[in-house]
Scaffold this active site. Structure first.
Site, short mmCIF file in Angstrom:
data_model
loop_
_atom_site.label_atom_id
_atom_site.label_comp_id
_atom_site.label_asym_id
_atom_site.label_seq_id
_atom_site.Cartn_x
_atom_site.Cartn_y
_atom_site.Cartn_z
N ASP A 51 -2.29 10.67 -2.60
CA ASP A 51 -2.63 9.63 -3.59
C ASP A 51 -2.94 10.20 -4.96
O ASP A 51 -2.80 9.53 -5.97
CB ASP A 51 -3.79 8.78 -3.09
CG ASP A 51 -3.31 7.87 -1.97
OD1 ASP A 51 -3.19 8.35 -0.83
OD2 ASP A 51 -2.98 6.71 -2.26
N GLN A 70 -2.80 2.79 9.72
CA GLN A 70 -1.49 2.90 9.07
C GLN A 70 -0.52 3.74 9.89
O GLN A 70 0.70 3.53 9.85
CB GLN A 70 -1.63 3.52 7.66
CG GLN A 70 -2.27 2.62 6.63
CD GLN A 70 -3.76 2.81 6.56
OE1 GLN A 70 -4.42 3.19 7.53
NE2 GLN A 70 -4.35 2.52 5.40
N ASN A 73 -5.85 12.25 -0.04
CA ASN A 73 -4.97 11.42 0.80
C ASN A 73 -5.85 10.65 1.78
O ASN A 73 -7.08 10.81 1.80
CB ASN A 73 -3.92 12.28 1.51
CG ASN A 73 -2.84 11.43 2.18
OD1 ASN A 73 -2.30 10.51 1.56
ND2 ASN A 73 -2.52 11.71 3.43
N LYS A 74 -5.22 9.83 2.59
CA LYS A 74 -5.94 8.97 3.53
C LYS A 74 -7.04 9.72 4.29
O LYS A 74 -6.84 10.86 4.72
CB LYS A 74 -4.90 8.38 4.50
CG LYS A 74 -5.43 7.45 5.57
CD LYS A 74 -6.31 6.33 5.03
CE LYS A 74 -5.67 5.54 3.91
NZ LYS A 74 -6.63 4.69 3.17
N ARG A 81 -7.31 -0.81 -7.18
CA ARG A 81 -7.64 0.32 -6.28
C ARG A 81 -7.80 1.57 -7.15
O ARG A 81 -6.98 1.82 -8.03
CB ARG A 81 -6.54 0.53 -5.23
CG ARG A 81 -6.46 -0.62 -4.22
CD ARG A 81 -5.62 -0.24 -3.02
NE ARG A 81 -6.33 0.64 -2.11
CZ ARG A 81 -5.75 1.22 -1.06
NH1 ARG A 81 -4.48 1.02 -0.80
NH2 ARG A 81 -6.45 2.00 -0.27
N ARG A 97 0.85 -1.19 0.00
CA ARG A 97 0.00 0.00 0.00
C ARG A 97 0.88 1.24 0.00
O ARG A 97 2.09 1.15 0.18
CB ARG A 97 -0.94 -0.01 1.21
CG ARG A 97 -0.17 -0.31 2.48
CD ARG A 97 -0.58 0.41 3.68
NE ARG A 97 -0.55 1.83 3.51
CZ ARG A 97 0.56 2.57 3.62
NH1 ARG A 97 1.74 2.04 3.85
NH2 ARG A 97 0.50 3.88 3.48
N GLY A 98 0.21 2.40 -0.16
CA GLY A 98 0.96 3.63 -0.36
C GLY A 98 1.10 3.83 -1.86
O GLY A 98 1.50 2.89 -2.58
N ALA A 99 0.77 5.04 -2.32
CA ALA A 99 0.64 5.24 -3.76
C ALA A 99 1.86 4.77 -4.58
O ALA A 99 1.70 3.99 -5.53
CB ALA A 99 0.31 6.71 -4.02
O1 MRU Z 1 -4.89 3.14 1.74
P1 MRU Z 1 -3.41 3.39 1.76
O2 MRU Z 1 -2.75 2.90 3.00
O3 MRU Z 1 -2.74 2.89 0.50
O4 MRU Z 1 -3.28 4.98 1.75
C1 MRU Z 1 -1.99 5.52 1.69
C2 MRU Z 1 -1.95 6.99 1.84
O5 MRU Z 1 -2.96 7.65 1.97
C3 MRU Z 1 -0.59 7.62 1.76
O6 MRU Z 1 -0.55 8.80 2.50
C4 MRU Z 1 -0.27 7.95 0.29
O7 MRU Z 1 -0.49 6.86 -0.54
C5 MRU Z 1 1.13 8.43 0.12
S1 MRU Z 1 2.34 7.14 0.28
C6 MRU Z 1 3.84 7.84 -0.04
#
Ligand code: MRU
Length: 353
Positions: free
Chosen positions: A242, A201, A252-253, A94, A51-53
């Site tokens: 994201d 997270q 973002n999250k 996703r 996970r994470g973009a």
């Molecule tokens: O649902 P996730 O855990 O993939 O969400 C991740 C985030 O919101 C991060 O802040 C974002 O992807 C940046 S990662 C460098």
């Protein structure tokens, strides 16, 4: 464990496998999955094992390579058909992080560049491209870290939300990159990590990786962001992203926009760290960004043996929210720092490439 050691996504080409650090098991277990089937890689993305973009983009790039490598097609056109099926499949995993689509499109562009080559040659080119995406991300994150660090002073208290760290990228992270670089230079930041409901997270990943790296990190519940700001503990907020729209609205999250509203209230700079692979100039505003909705069980059943809410209660579980551009002090990219108005500053970042 120093930040250099943790590698959340890597390819084992001999085993035809993608090796993923299962982020759903952290911080209790450090398990590396060995995934050889595209379905397994798709599930790992959907279930946030990776996970994470940026990490999602890297995993999908290797996934599409491995899926194409398995193809028995003997010529370019047949191989392209198989490639396209795998690419379209990963595109359904996703919806919000644009890095997924950016990486898949980049793999397709590379495929097309190899027109006329043999299937073996095209497969090799796809591996090279996925390796490049990974290697570039490391450099990009380091550059974001350097630009972001230029905005910070030693001893500052920093708040972050979710996890935009080394495990969410090839290395260093985006929002956490200046913290790691600052640590190497003796900045002694005091970092506050929001736990980040519902999937934690912040608690499970950010608190873990910063603590492993020896950073001074304090975990707070999401609803404590306001009090730490009011008490003067926070001098800057740093978050990842994201998808950034052309006007600077940033997805973002879930919970990020609330933190930005608080930061505005307490007059604290709010910085979004975003590689250009996260900036989507085809989205005019945040309203064009597809927000992922996830199962309600993540809210009602996830972390305790017993249900955390009454059986049958209605739920609403958007995984991301959009922070309006007027709440964002600056967007930090690998090519420099973009300030408002973002419709003017963001396109300039791409021209610097
Ligand atoms: O649902 P996730 O855990 O993939 O969400 C991740 C985030 O919101 C991060 O802040 C974002 O992807 C940046 S990662 C460098």
């Amino acid at each position: 464990m120093p930040v250099d050691v943790i590698q959340s996504v890597k390819l084992d080409d001999e085993k035809n496998a993608l090796i993923l650090l299962d982020q759903t098991l952290l911080p209790n277990e450090k398990v590396f999955l060995e995934l050889t089937k595209v379905e397994g890689i798709w599930d790992a993305i959907y279930e946030l094992k990776v996970r994470g973009a940026p990490a999602i983009g890297i995993a999908a790039a290797y996934g599409v390579y491995l899926g194409t490598k398995m193809s028995k097609a003997e010529n370019y056109d047949q191989l392209y058909e198989d490639f396209k099926k795998v690419k379209d499949y990963f595109a359904t995993s996703r919806p919000t992080a644009v890095n997924l689509f950016w990486a898949l499109d980049r793999m397709e562009a590379r495929f097309k560049k190899e027109a006329g080559k043999t299937a073996v040659e095209v497969k090799q080119a796809l591996k090279e491209e996925a390796d490049l995406i990974r290697a570039e991300d490391e450099k990009v994150c380091e550059a974001i870290g350097r630009y972001a660090l230029s905005l910070l002073k030693p001893g500052m208290g920093l708040l972050t939300h979710c996890n935009a760290g080394t495990i969410a990228t090839a290395k260093y992270g985006t929002a956490l990159a200046p913290i790691y670089l600052g640590q190497q230079q003796g900045y002694n930041f005091k970092v506050y990590a929001d736990e980040t409901r519902p999937l934690l997270q912040g608690a499970r990943l950010t608190a873990w990786e910063l603590q492993e790296a020896g950073v001074d990190v304090t975990l707070i519940c999401d609803n404590m962001a306001s009090i730490v700001m009011k008490e003067g503990k926070i001098q800057a907020v740093l978050v990842g992203c994201d998808r950034v729209a052309a006007n600077g609205d940033a997805a973002n999250k879930i919970g990020t926009s609330g933190v930005a509203i608080l930061a505005k209230h307490y007059n604290i700079p709010f910085y979004v760290c975003a590689p250009l692979s996260t900036v989507d100039l085809n989205c005019n505003t945040g309203a064009d960004i597809h927000i992922e909705l996830r199962p309600g069980e993540e809210i009602t059943k996830k972390w305790y043996e017993k249900p955390m809410a009454p059986e049958g209660v209605k739920t609403y579980n958007p995984a991301f929210d959009v922070t309006d551009n007027e709440l964002i002090t600056a967007i930090i990219t690998e090519n420099g720092i973009a300030y408002p108005p973002y419709t003017e500053s963001l396109p300039k970042m791409f021209k610097k490439e």
